[in-house]
Design a protein around this motif. Structure first.
Motif: not given
Length: 109
Positions: A40-51
């Motif tokens: 769950f948190h890895i998906r959130q972090a991936i999104g923030i990193s890509l943005f």
């Protein structure tokens, strides 16, 4: 979600928010033994990193330094919200984009 799953995945969840390198490390650590809390948190972090990457590469060039800086500040706040949620053992989605990140990256982590 039970306390064992949260306790087992908390380290990976916290690591995922420490730059994009931490996200990669947490992703590979989670591939060995899948943990739903860490995923769950890895998906959130991936999104923030890509943005953040899009902001740094494209928006900075086209909308200017100050606007991109304002967006970067907003992304930093989202990152801190996610990090606090991971440290507290909560699956709390980040504001605005949390649902999108979970949907977009459900096959990744």
């Amino acid at each position: 979600m039970d306390n064992y799953t949260v306790k087992e995945g908390k380290t990976m969840a916290i690591i995922s928010y420490i730059t994009w390198i931490g996200t990669l490390i947490a992703y590979f650590m989670n591939n060995e033994k899948r943990n739903s809390f860490a995923s769950f948190h890895i998906r959130q972090a991936i999104g923030i990193s890509l943005f953040s990457l899009v902001n740094s590469v494209f928006l900075l060039k086209y909308i200017g330094f100050y606007a991109a800086g304002f967006i970067s500040l907003g992304l930093l706040i989202l990152l801190i919200i996610g990090l606090i949620g991971a440290a507290q053992g909560e699956q709390k989605k980040i504001p605005l984009f949390g649902d999108l990140f979970q949907d977009w990256f459900k096959g990744i982590a």
